[in-house]
Each structure stands twice: as C-alpha cells, then as structure tokens.
Motif scaffolding. Sequence first.
Motif, PDB file in Angstrom:
ATOM      1  N   THR A   1     -16.657 -70.650   9.120  1.00 49.51           N
ATOM      2  CA  THR A   1     -16.564 -70.169   7.751  1.00 49.51           C
ATOM      3  C   THR A   1     -17.843 -69.445   7.342  1.00 49.51           C
ATOM      4  OG1 THR A   1     -15.123 -72.019   7.150  1.00 49.51           O
ATOM      5  CG2 THR A   1     -16.169 -70.825   5.337  1.00 49.51           C
TER       6      THR A   1
ATOM      7  N   GLU B   1     -19.623 -67.717   3.869  1.00 50.15           N
ATOM      8  CA  GLU B   1     -19.586 -67.529   2.422  1.00 50.15           C
ATOM      9  C   GLU B   1     -20.687 -66.551   2.024  1.00 50.15           C
ATOM     10  OE1 GLU B   1     -19.870 -71.286   0.470  1.00 50.15           O
ATOM     11  OE2 GLU B   1     -17.744 -71.749   0.777  1.00 50.15           O
TER      12      GLU B   1
ATOM     13  N   GLY C   1     -15.407 -65.342   0.810  1.00 49.52           N
ATOM     14  CA  GLY C   1     -15.391 -66.152   2.024  1.00 49.52           C
ATOM     15  C   GLY C   1     -14.467 -65.631   3.097  1.00 49.52           C
TER      16      GLY C   1
ATOM     17  N   LYS D   1     -12.707 -67.374   6.705  1.00 49.54           N
ATOM     18  CA  LYS D   1     -12.556 -68.484   7.630  1.00 49.54           C
ATOM     19  C   LYS D   1     -11.878 -67.964   8.887  1.00 49.54           C
ATOM     20  CE  LYS D   1     -11.288 -73.315   8.103  1.00 49.54           C
ATOM     21  NZ  LYS D   1     -10.883 -74.558   7.416  1.00 49.54           N
TER      22      LYS D   1
ATOM     23  N   SER E   1     -19.740 -74.008   8.278  1.00 50.18           N
ATOM     24  CA  SER E   1     -19.874 -72.835   7.412  1.00 50.18           C
ATOM     25  C   SER E   1     -21.260 -72.205   7.542  1.00 50.18           C
ATOM     26  CB  SER E   1     -19.632 -73.206   5.939  1.00 50.18           C
ATOM     27  OG  SER E   1     -20.607 -74.124   5.488  1.00 50.18           O
TER      28      SER E   1
END
Length: 335
Positions: A209, A211, A318, A320, A332
């Motif tokens: 992930t 962000e 974001g 994923k 992440s």
Amino acid sequence: MQDIQVKVLQQELADQSERHGKELKRLNDEVRLLQERLKAVLDRRSKQAVQPPSIDSTFVRRVEWRLPNCKQDVRTVERGQSVWSGPFSASGIAEMQLEFFPQGRENSQSGFCALFLWAPGNVRLKYRLQVGNHSTWDEDFFDRWMGHGHSNFCNLEAQIEKDSLVIRVEILEVTVTEDLGDGLRLINQGISQPLKLEAAVIRNRDLDTVEWTVRNIRQRMREVPRGQYVCSPSFSIAAVRNMHIEFYPNGLEGSKNGYCGLYVRSPGGKYTLNLTLSVGSATRGPSRTELDGNSAKGLPEFCRINEQLEEKEDLVIGIKVQNPLDDDEERSLAL
C-alpha cells in the motif's frame, strides 16, 4: 588658535596614515601567505604524477589517511602550515587530496586543527570528514580544483591515540556536471542513485500500500488547470520499479465537471497487477491492470472531488497492490 587646529589635524592625519600602513602590511602579508600556499599546491600537483588506482574506484567510498608518528609529523608543524595526503580516487572521482593543518590556520582557535578536501571542478560532493573520532557532514560544489572544509575542525590532542592519528573521508553522494555548449549539460549522479533505486525495490518489495498526501489541496485546485496533473514522488512497491501517481484535481479535458482523475504510471517496465485506487474515502477496485512502460492507467472520472474535501486541508490518495507474497499483514508506504 588656528595653528593649534592645524597641528591637531596633522597629528590625526599622521595617526591615520600609520594605521593604514599597518593594515596594508597585514593584508600584504596575508596575500603573500596565500600566494605561497597556492604556489606550493601547484608545485606539488605538477611534480606528482597521479598513479592510476590499483582497483576500480567506482565503489570506493571511504579513504583513510594514517599519521603514525604524531610527535614528529604533526606536533612539529607550525601554525598555518599544512601537510598533504597523496592523491586518491573515490566514487569514480580522481585527483582528490586531503589538506591537514595540525596546528590550525591563522584564523583557527588555539589547539584546533583544520581539514580540507580538495577535488576537481564541476563536481558536487556530499561527504564526511573525520579526524580521530570527530566527524562532520558536508555538501559542497567544487567549481574548479579547490578545497572545502573547516578551519576549526576539532581539538587535535583529544584525537591522538598512542601517538597515532587517523584522518578519513567518506564520499556519500557524487554529482558530476559537464557543459557541452549550446545550452546542453551532462549531469551524472554516479553509482549511488541507481543503487538507491535498487535498494528501494528490495526494501519495499513486501509492501502493498502507498499513501500519498497532497498538501493544501484547495490551493492546488486553484493552481492546477483542468487537464493538468500533480505528480507524486517516484516509489517502488511489490517489486515494481519507479512507479508514480498522477492526480488531476480538476479532471481531464472532456471529463465531467467536478470530477477528479487518477492514474498510475510505471516507466520501468511491464507489469500485470491487481490495483485498488482511492481518493479520500472513495475507492475503486481491485481491478486487473497492465502497466506497460509510459502508458498511464486509471480513471478520468474517479470521484467528485468536493465530496472528499469537507474541512480538510490535505487529501490522501492511495494505491493498494496485490502483493506477490501471500500474506494478509497490512503493509504501507507513506509519501
């Protein structure tokens, strides 16, 4: 009365002339010392034939210069005089030298030594100088063969151990520039940059992930016109190299008003991944996505941007990625 004033003025003029003469002598002495130092450097460079390194210096990062007999080689050197290391190569840069003032320069604090790194022109170095256990981190541009360093490096006696002194330089980053004319300039960041990228691939291969926080999103919406995007820093994740996110805060040309666009690009190669994209709380995916070089993949009308703003100053975007490792643990990376 007038004669007295004339005598006073004559005395003031004589005093001023004397002060001027002393200051001029001091400046001339300083110029002479600098000229002697420059001559010594040039003489040394003309006499020293730089030997080719016995090994490829591309991966040489640290150089040690050991002075084993400080009583003779260091403590007997007068203030303002320097000793030089032999020429060396490191990180692919040749003809570097260390200049060490054991008793400091003329403007050094009492008891402090001075240390300078000399390197050829058109080179920017991030490096660490060290005398004994004391070290400093520096970044300098060498626009010609010149030295950078510190006149008050450290207290010398505290760094001498058993009449021996070790001086080190560690090259952390190198950027070499070369002007070719007609506005063209070559910029070589050396081996460190590709090594960093490959290290990031290894370090982040188990992450799934990313962000990315877009700061001051309302201001960005005012600044970025429709059809243009803001780009995230490059990142590596799930063994995919050099990815980045393209966010269109005011949408693409031809998209619905009020909608933002979101795309992912990976110029580093071809990959087939399951991607889940998000803007604020709006999520799309997972969807099977093929990234092939410079072609960006995403949605031109991802969501209504105003629904994701509320009172927030920043907006979190974001991605994923289906991680190749079958592991349910959340992983992440924040940009």
